[in-house]
Motif scaffolding. Structure first.
Motif, mmCIF file in Angstrom:
data_model
loop_
_atom_site.group_PDB
_atom_site.id
_atom_site.type_symbol
_atom_site.label_atom_id
_atom_site.label_comp_id
_atom_site.label_asym_id
_atom_site.label_seq_id
_atom_site.Cartn_x
_atom_site.Cartn_y
_atom_site.Cartn_z
ATOM 1 N N LEU A 213 0.825 -1.200 0.000
ATOM 2 C CA LEU A 213 0.000 0.000 0.000
ATOM 3 C C LEU A 213 0.865 1.259 0.000
ATOM 4 C CD1 LEU A 213 -3.172 0.358 0.183
ATOM 5 C CD2 LEU A 213 -2.791 0.925 2.578
ATOM 6 N N LYS A 214 2.034 1.195 0.640
ATOM 7 C CA LYS A 214 2.917 2.347 0.743
ATOM 8 C C LYS A 214 3.590 2.687 -0.589
ATOM 9 C CE LYS A 214 4.064 1.160 5.544
ATOM 10 N NZ LYS A 214 5.170 0.809 6.477
ATOM 11 N N LEU A 215 3.540 1.769 -1.543
ATOM 12 C CA LEU A 215 4.215 1.982 -2.821
ATOM 13 C C LEU A 215 3.359 2.744 -3.824
ATOM 14 C CD1 LEU A 215 5.659 -1.616 -3.331
ATOM 15 C CD2 LEU A 215 6.748 0.326 -2.176
ATOM 16 N N LEU A 216 2.061 2.910 -3.506
ATOM 17 C CA LEU A 216 1.128 3.480 -4.473
ATOM 18 C C LEU A 216 1.237 4.999 -4.561
ATOM 19 C CD1 LEU A 216 -2.087 1.421 -3.653
ATOM 20 C CD2 LEU A 216 -0.518 1.075 -5.572
ATOM 21 N N ARG A 217 1.069 5.495 -5.763
ATOM 22 C CA ARG A 217 0.990 6.943 -5.950
ATOM 23 C C ARG A 217 -0.399 7.421 -5.525
ATOM 24 N NH1 ARG A 217 0.536 7.238 -12.629
ATOM 25 N NH2 ARG A 217 -1.729 6.985 -12.742
ATOM 26 N N THR A 218 -0.575 8.698 -5.410
ATOM 27 C CA THR A 218 -1.892 9.246 -5.087
ATOM 28 C C THR A 218 -2.919 8.757 -6.114
ATOM 29 O OG1 THR A 218 -0.951 11.222 -4.066
ATOM 30 C CG2 THR A 218 -3.235 11.369 -4.836
ATOM 31 N N GLY A 219 -4.029 8.230 -5.619
ATOM 32 C CA GLY A 219 -5.058 7.686 -6.502
ATOM 33 C C GLY A 219 -4.759 6.293 -7.009
ATOM 34 N N GLY A 220 -3.718 5.653 -6.488
ATOM 35 C CA GLY A 220 -3.336 4.324 -6.955
ATOM 36 C C GLY A 220 -4.259 3.224 -6.457
ATOM 37 N N THR A 221 -4.073 2.038 -7.026
ATOM 38 C CA THR A 221 -4.958 0.911 -6.725
ATOM 39 C C THR A 221 -4.151 -0.313 -6.336
ATOM 40 O OG1 THR A 221 -6.583 1.724 -8.327
ATOM 41 C CG2 THR A 221 -6.817 -0.552 -7.589
ATOM 42 N N LEU A 222 -4.590 -0.960 -5.258
ATOM 43 C CA LEU A 222 -3.970 -2.195 -4.786
ATOM 44 C C LEU A 222 -4.882 -3.365 -5.116
ATOM 45 C CD1 LEU A 222 -1.561 -3.322 -3.041
ATOM 46 C CD2 LEU A 222 -3.146 -3.239 -1.103
ATOM 47 N N GLY A 223 -4.336 -4.371 -5.770
ATOM 48 C CA GLY A 223 -5.099 -5.568 -6.103
ATOM 49 C C GLY A 223 -4.775 -6.700 -5.144
#
Length: 368
Positions: free
Chosen positions: A272-282
């Motif tokens: 989760l910490k790797l996501l950019r703003t507005g990113g999505t985790l699958g």
């Protein structure tokens, strides 16, 4: 020439949890209504098969495992009137016989204008609560049967019916609205992750492969088609160093999407910490303990978390077109039916890479 179905068939089954699979014979299944009989040529072994073998799903003893079949149509049900023919090369997804009456079926009928057996509350699930495909023959529901490209061997096709469809479905869901060149991370490079790297690259995304095991990192670098190799392979055994490498590649933004192919709660929380703003985790894993995520990250960066239950028949057909056109392939270890009792030992070997597939044909006929 299609082999005439015999009255009995070989099977492997769970005689006791955490004990080697037993081998035996059972009557060949009888076709009813509009189902089809598939002669199995290859069947895959999945992480969830290992969980079922351990008793995590309370599967009934005597259950035939595996839910990744590839084979040939051997017989059509008495009322079947679709496009499938005897002799067709096919795979089958792990859900069948939607009831049409439950809340899940009514919702899909209303929103999709068709039944989607994945969401039927009384669907049959091979290898979990209903017999699977470590057998010479299976009864398949045409609603979840897909034709295989001629260029894809049965051994390569088998893992696509769960591992491939699962990671493909998650990539489709997590990359909605993204553009070619956006960065997608695939975390956990085993059977699913190895395919996920190739799918993401084939769809035009810059791709980061992440694993904390030397075997996983090595597997990520061994993609057969050079065009599908990841842009970056990251060893996440030191999480802070791994995160820095990922942020360096993305100019400090983070990845647009991350698909996590492991049931490790810690790995998912870290991703989760790797996501950019507005990113999505699958999310793809099924951990025995509850998920744990950082609420501040989700709220202040407006992140999305999406689960994915394999893929629909239509999505799987899209996947197969990409497999054929982009030459996607799995790293396989193929064993004969007689070696099924040793499959757990092979799977649990820490140096194992890729996918295990059982062949139900003569060794001379195997085509990787």
């Amino acid at each position: 020439m299609t082999q005439k179905p015999s009255s009995s068939m070989r099977v492997a089954y769970i005689s006791q949890y955490n004990e080697p699979y037993a081998l035996g014979e059972r009557p060949r299944p009888v076709l009813e209504a509009s189902d089809v009989l598939v002669r199995i040529h290859a069947a895959g072994f999945c992480h969830s098969d290992h969980q079922a073998w351990q008793g995590q799903f309370n599967s009934p003893l005597g259950l035939v495992p595996s839910h990744e079949p590839a084979g040939v149509i051997a017989e059509l049900g008495p009322t079947y009137n679709g496009h499938l023919k005897v002799g067709d090369r096919v795979g089958a997804l792990n859900f069948k016989h939607a009831c049409g009456d439950c809340a899940g079926c009514k919702l899909t009928l209303r929103t999709l204008k068709r039944l989607d057996p994945r969401f039927c509350e009384v669907r049959e699930t091979a290898g979990f609560q209903h017999d699977g495909v470590f057998a010479d023959y299976i009864v398949a529901d045409p609603a979840t049967v897909v034709k295989l490209p001629d260029s894809v061997s049965f051994e390569q096709a088998a893992p696509l019916m769960c591992a491939g469809a699962t990671v493909w479905g998650s990539i489709e869901r997590t990359t909605q609205g993204l553009k070619p060149g956006d960065v997608v991370a695939i975390i956990g490079i085993g059977g699913l992750g190895h395919l996920g790297i190739q799918f993401a690259k084939a769809l035009g995304f810059r791709t980061i492969a992440v694993d904390n095991r030397p075997a996983g990192c090595e597997l990520a670098r061994q993609v057969g088609n050079p065009d599908l190799q990841p842009d970056l392979v990251v060893d996440s055994s030191v999480p802070d160093d791994a995160a820095k490498a990922i942020y360096d590649l993305t100019n400090g933004e983070g990845v647009a999407a991350a698909v996590v192919c492991t049931d490790s709660v810690a790995a998912n929380r870290w991703a989760l910490k790797l996501l950019r703003t507005g990113g999505t985790l699958g999310l793809l894993g099924l951990p025995p303990q509850p998920w744990q995520f950082d609420a501040d990250l989700i709220v202040f960066k407006e992140l999305s978390i999406k689960g994915s239950y394999v893929a629909s028949k239509e999505a799987t057909e899209r996947m197969l077109k990409v497999v054929e056109s982009a030459r996607v392939s799995s790293r396989l270890t193929v064993i004969p039916y007689e070696d099924i009792p040793s499959i757990i030992e092979k799977y649990e070997d820490v140096s194992f890479q890729g996918r295990l597939v059982v062949s139900f044909v003569e060794k001379s006929q195997i085509m990787i």
